[in-house]
Design a protein around this motif. Structure first.
Motif, PDB file in Angstrom:
ATOM      1  N   LEU A 187       0.824  -1.213   0.000  1.00  0.00           N
ATOM      2  CA  LEU A 187       0.000   0.000   0.000  1.00  0.00           C
ATOM      3  C   LEU A 187       0.855   1.258   0.000  1.00  0.00           C
ATOM      4  O   LEU A 187       0.439   2.296  -0.539  1.00  0.00           O
ATOM      5  CB  LEU A 187      -0.940  -0.014   1.208  1.00  0.00           C
ATOM      6  CG  LEU A 187      -2.117  -0.991   1.115  1.00  0.00           C
ATOM      7  CD1 LEU A 187      -2.950  -0.937   2.391  1.00  0.00           C
ATOM      8  CD2 LEU A 187      -2.997  -0.708  -0.098  1.00  0.00           C
ATOM      9  N   TRP A 195      -8.077   7.150  -5.191  1.00  0.00           N
ATOM     10  CA  TRP A 195      -8.820   5.889  -5.112  1.00  0.00           C
ATOM     11  C   TRP A 195     -10.278   6.083  -5.509  1.00  0.00           C
ATOM     12  O   TRP A 195     -10.882   7.121  -5.226  1.00  0.00           O
ATOM     13  CB  TRP A 195      -8.750   5.322  -3.694  1.00  0.00           C
ATOM     14  CG  TRP A 195      -7.393   4.783  -3.358  1.00  0.00           C
ATOM     15  CD1 TRP A 195      -6.282   5.504  -3.021  1.00  0.00           C
ATOM     16  CD2 TRP A 195      -7.005   3.410  -3.348  1.00  0.00           C
ATOM     17  NE1 TRP A 195      -5.219   4.674  -2.800  1.00  0.00           N
ATOM     18  CE2 TRP A 195      -5.623   3.372  -2.985  1.00  0.00           C
ATOM     19  CE3 TRP A 195      -7.659   2.210  -3.601  1.00  0.00           C
ATOM     20  CZ2 TRP A 195      -4.912   2.181  -2.885  1.00  0.00           C
ATOM     21  CZ3 TRP A 195      -6.950   1.028  -3.492  1.00  0.00           C
ATOM     22  CH2 TRP A 195      -5.589   1.009  -3.145  1.00  0.00           C
ATOM     23  N   PRO A 217      -6.423   6.090   2.396  1.00  0.00           N
ATOM     24  CA  PRO A 217      -6.391   6.352   0.955  1.00  0.00           C
ATOM     25  C   PRO A 217      -6.998   7.717   0.629  1.00  0.00           C
ATOM     26  O   PRO A 217      -7.893   8.194   1.329  1.00  0.00           O
ATOM     27  CB  PRO A 217      -7.242   5.220   0.380  1.00  0.00           C
ATOM     28  CG  PRO A 217      -8.171   4.853   1.483  1.00  0.00           C
ATOM     29  CD  PRO A 217      -7.385   5.039   2.750  1.00  0.00           C
TER      30      PRO A 217
END
Length: 305
Positions: A187, A195, A217
């Motif tokens: 990640l 995202w 995110p």
């Protein structure tokens, strides 16, 4: 095994043969056993059904009244036995199946196709929705088997879980993305990406394990529908997390790369059945086929990887 016939079937045989002895021979009983069963039926109904003659027997008026009703009972019993045999031999019956959405992408339809080939006379009723919904239906007796995930915190008191597979996670990247050639990503490699997610709260999505570990995110677009998510990714508007069960349904202009399981752990997938209840032959056969399909999917990976 001793022959078994209902009292009405014995009555009809005696009426047809007009003889206790002949009926006993035809049914595989002794003459005294047939006599006792006729007497039992007469005692139950409170009437004499036969006149006993020096040679054989003859229906009384009550016996003649009973005759068509006994024939109807015999026919219904024969139909019931045929239906029960069909359930036992998977030559009939109903199987009620439920599954969460991504299980319906490959695991469930492939299982159903194989099951239908083997047992074409078994009818299948299918429901779709969340794992929580199907666990509730199962506990209420409205499903025979459900394919579920995300069982943490669920009430499983009425269900038995059968492990099928541990599902890896992928990140879906637009074609030509700089990271598309990698075999596995962390990640941290995606920290600067925008995202496409189903919620502004990562805790409510597949990103929950990562969010609990501190990864946040940058959600550029909130998109619920998976087909629409693919469109956003293919257009270069962001990346998204994808469960392996849905990988075979991904459009060709999207690239999938494995996410390291330390960042987003594999998700356990189960078949759930009602706890404490006997499994029907159809349920047992469908469970076996689910396991076989799950093994095939695990071995092959998305798009034959």
């Amino acid at each position: 095994m001793l022959p078994t016939h209902s009292l009405y079937e014995v009555f009809l045989r005696v009426a047809a043969d007009r003889s206790l002895t002949s009926a006993a021979t035809a049914l595989g009983y002794t003459q005294s056993a047939v006599s006792r069963q006729v007497q039992s039926l007469e005692a139950e109904l409170g009437v004499a059904l036969f006149d006993r003659l020096p040679r054989g027997v003859r229906l009384t008026e009550a016996g003649r009244v009973l005759l068509p009703h006994a024939e109807a009972v015999r026919d219904r019993l024969a139909a019931a036995r045929a239906e029960l045999d069909a359930l036992r031999t998977l030559d009939g019956g109903l199987l009620r199946v439920g599954a969460f959405p991504t299980a319906d992408a490959a695991l469930v339809p492939r299982t159903l196709a194989a099951f239908r080939t083997l047992h074409p006379r078994v009818s299948v009723a299918r429901t779709e929705g969340s794992s929580g919904k199907h666990l509730r239906l199962l506990a209420a007796g409205d499903l025979d088997v459900a394919v579920v995930s995300d069982t943490a915190g669920r009430n499983l008191a009425g269900c038995t879980l059968h492990h099928l597979l541990d599902e890896p996670m992928y990140v879906a990247l637009p074609e030509g993305h700089l990271l598309a050639g990698r075999r596995e990503l962390r990640l941290a490699d995606l920290a600067d990406e925008e995202w496409v997610a189903g919620s502004t709260r990562p805790e409510d999505t597949l990103m929950r394990p990562a969010a609990e570990s501190g990864f946040r995110p940058r959600t550029a677009y909130v998109v619920q529908d998976w087909i629409a998510k693919q469109g956003f990714v293919a257009a270069g508007l962001g990346v998204t997390l994808l469960p392996a069960l849905a990988a075979d349904s991904v459009r060709a202009d999207i690239t999938l790369v494995t996410i390291h399981p330390d960042d987003v752990p594999h998700r356990a997938i189960y078949a759930a059945t009602p706890r404490g209840l006997g499994q029907s032959p159809a349920t047992a056969a469908f469970l076996a086929q689910l396991r076989e399909t799950a093994t095939e999917l695990t071995a092959n990976g998305p798009r034959g990887r």
